[in-house]
Motif scaffolding. Sequence first.
Motif, PDB file in Angstrom:
ATOM      1  N   GLY A   8       0.816  -1.210   0.000  1.00 10.95           N
ATOM      2  CA  GLY A   8       0.000   0.000   0.000  1.00 10.95           C
ATOM      3  C   GLY A   8       0.844   1.253   0.000  1.00 10.95           C
ATOM      4  O   GLY A   8       1.786   1.383  -0.771  1.00 10.95           O
ATOM      5  N   ARG A   9       0.540   2.172   0.903  1.00  7.16           N
ATOM      6  CA  ARG A   9       1.244   3.445   0.926  1.00  7.16           C
ATOM      7  C   ARG A   9       2.684   3.328   1.406  1.00  7.16           C
ATOM      8  O   ARG A   9       3.436   4.289   1.365  1.00  7.16           O
ATOM      9  N   TYR A  10       3.086   2.145   1.830  1.00 12.29           N
ATOM     10  CA  TYR A  10       4.470   1.925   2.249  1.00 12.29           C
ATOM     11  C   TYR A  10       5.316   1.261   1.159  1.00 12.29           C
ATOM     12  O   TYR A  10       6.480   0.935   1.382  1.00 12.29           O
ATOM     13  N   THR A  11       4.751   1.061  -0.013  1.00  9.54           N
ATOM     14  CA  THR A  11       5.440   0.349  -1.090  1.00  9.54           C
ATOM     15  C   THR A  11       6.761   1.005  -1.458  1.00  9.54           C
ATOM     16  O   THR A  11       7.794   0.336  -1.539  1.00  9.54           O
ATOM     17  N   TYR A  12       6.752   2.305  -1.700  1.00  9.24           N
ATOM     18  CA  TYR A  12       7.982   2.999  -2.086  1.00  9.24           C
ATOM     19  C   TYR A  12       9.012   2.919  -0.962  1.00  9.24           C
ATOM     20  O   TYR A  12      10.197   2.663  -1.199  1.00  9.24           O
ATOM     21  N   LEU A  13       8.573   3.089   0.261  1.00  5.07           N
ATOM     22  CA  LEU A  13       9.473   3.018   1.411  1.00  5.07           C
ATOM     23  C   LEU A  13      10.106   1.631   1.511  1.00  5.07           C
ATOM     24  O   LEU A  13      11.323   1.499   1.716  1.00  5.07           O
ATOM     25  N   VAL A  14       9.308   0.595   1.339  1.00  7.46           N
ATOM     26  CA  VAL A  14       9.816  -0.775   1.414  1.00  7.46           C
ATOM     27  C   VAL A  14      10.853  -1.019   0.320  1.00  7.46           C
ATOM     28  O   VAL A  14      11.912  -1.607   0.588  1.00  7.46           O
ATOM     29  N   THR A  15      10.588  -0.566  -0.891  1.00  5.76           N
ATOM     30  CA  THR A  15      11.561  -0.779  -1.968  1.00  5.76           C
ATOM     31  C   THR A  15      12.865  -0.051  -1.679  1.00  5.76           C
ATOM     32  O   THR A  15      13.946  -0.580  -1.952  1.00  5.76           O
ATOM     33  N   GLU A  16      12.788   1.141  -1.109  1.00  3.68           N
ATOM     34  CA  GLU A  16      14.011   1.879  -0.779  1.00  3.68           C
ATOM     35  C   GLU A  16      14.797   1.161   0.315  1.00  3.68           C
ATOM     36  O   GLU A  16      16.032   1.122   0.266  1.00  3.68           O
ATOM     37  N   VAL A  17      14.117   0.600   1.290  1.00  2.00           N
ATOM     38  CA  VAL A  17      14.791  -0.134   2.354  1.00  2.00           C
ATOM     39  C   VAL A  17      15.456  -1.398   1.798  1.00  2.00           C
ATOM     40  O   VAL A  17      16.608  -1.711   2.127  1.00  2.00           O
ATOM     41  N   VAL A  18      14.765  -2.103   0.925  1.00  2.00           N
ATOM     42  CA  VAL A  18      15.326  -3.328   0.338  1.00  2.00           C
ATOM     43  C   VAL A  18      16.563  -2.999  -0.501  1.00  2.00           C
ATOM     44  O   VAL A  18      17.624  -3.617  -0.341  1.00  2.00           O
ATOM     45  N   THR A  66       4.182   7.058   1.725  1.00  2.00           N
ATOM     46  CA  THR A  66       3.599   7.240   3.051  1.00  2.00           C
ATOM     47  C   THR A  66       2.828   8.547   3.191  1.00  2.00           C
ATOM     48  O   THR A  66       1.946   8.652   4.024  1.00  2.00           O
ATOM     49  N   GLY A  67       3.201   9.545   2.414  1.00  2.00           N
ATOM     50  CA  GLY A  67       2.577  10.849   2.554  1.00  2.00           C
ATOM     51  C   GLY A  67       3.305  11.741   3.547  1.00  2.00           C
ATOM     52  O   GLY A  67       2.940  12.894   3.750  1.00  2.00           O
ATOM     53  N   LYS A  68       4.343  11.217   4.170  1.00  2.00           N
ATOM     54  CA  LYS A  68       5.154  12.000   5.103  1.00  2.00           C
ATOM     55  C   LYS A  68       6.228  12.745   4.316  1.00  2.00           C
ATOM     56  O   LYS A  68       6.893  12.168   3.460  1.00  2.00           O
ATOM     57  N   GLU A  69       6.376  14.027   4.637  1.00  2.00           N
ATOM     58  CA  GLU A  69       7.379  14.831   3.953  1.00  2.00           C
ATOM     59  C   GLU A  69       8.352  15.431   4.951  1.00  2.00           C
ATOM     60  O   GLU A  69       8.035  15.614   6.125  1.00  2.00           O
ATOM     61  N   PHE A  70       9.536  15.731   4.448  1.00  2.00           N
ATOM     62  CA  PHE A  70      10.571  16.407   5.220  1.00  2.00           C
ATOM     63  C   PHE A  70      11.247  17.389   4.270  1.00  2.00           C
ATOM     64  O   PHE A  70      11.654  17.016   3.169  1.00  2.00           O
ATOM     65  N   LEU A  71      11.313  18.632   4.655  1.00  2.00           N
ATOM     66  CA  LEU A  71      11.894  19.695   3.832  1.00  2.00           C
ATOM     67  C   LEU A  71      11.240  19.785   2.454  1.00  2.00           C
ATOM     68  O   LEU A  71      11.888  20.034   1.447  1.00  2.00           O
ATOM     69  N   GLY A  72       9.945  19.526   2.424  1.00  2.00           N
ATOM     70  CA  GLY A  72       9.177  19.724   1.203  1.00  2.00           C
ATOM     71  C   GLY A  72       9.165  18.594   0.203  1.00  2.00           C
ATOM     72  O   GLY A  72       8.579  18.728  -0.869  1.00  2.00           O
ATOM     73  N   ILE A  73       9.795  17.465   0.524  1.00  2.00           N
ATOM     74  CA  ILE A  73       9.739  16.308  -0.368  1.00  2.00           C
ATOM     75  C   ILE A  73       9.459  15.049   0.452  1.00  2.00           C
ATOM     76  O   ILE A  73       9.739  15.007   1.651  1.00  2.00           O
ATOM     77  N   PRO A  74       8.899  14.021  -0.187  1.00  2.00           N
ATOM     78  CA  PRO A  74       8.585  12.783   0.537  1.00  2.00           C
ATOM     79  C   PRO A  74       9.828  12.165   1.170  1.00  2.00           C
ATOM     80  O   PRO A  74      10.928  12.231   0.603  1.00  2.00           O
TER      81      PRO A  74
END
Length: 101
Positions: A8-18, A66-74
Amino acid sequence: MPDIDVFGRYTYLVTEVVFGAFAYALLSATGALGRAARTVVALYPLAYVWDRYTLEVGVFQINLRTGKEFLGIPIEEHLFMVVVPSLVVGFYEVVNPRDDT
């Protein structure tokens, strides 16, 4: 192709971690963690400006995040800007081993 949106919304995060774990393994095996860190530090400011601009003008859209941003980018984009150069340095070190003898 497999359905990668199972996270779901964690897909991009999971791929970056892998891919980040893979980069870390390459860098650890080749003793290149420091070289990768210097490369990331050198490239990060340019990557940040480029990423912020492309997101702002709508060059690409990130749906599975995730929809979480830091310094204006995800947050996933911040990880991307660390993982990609780390992978490049890791692969470079694997295919061009240092002859320290």
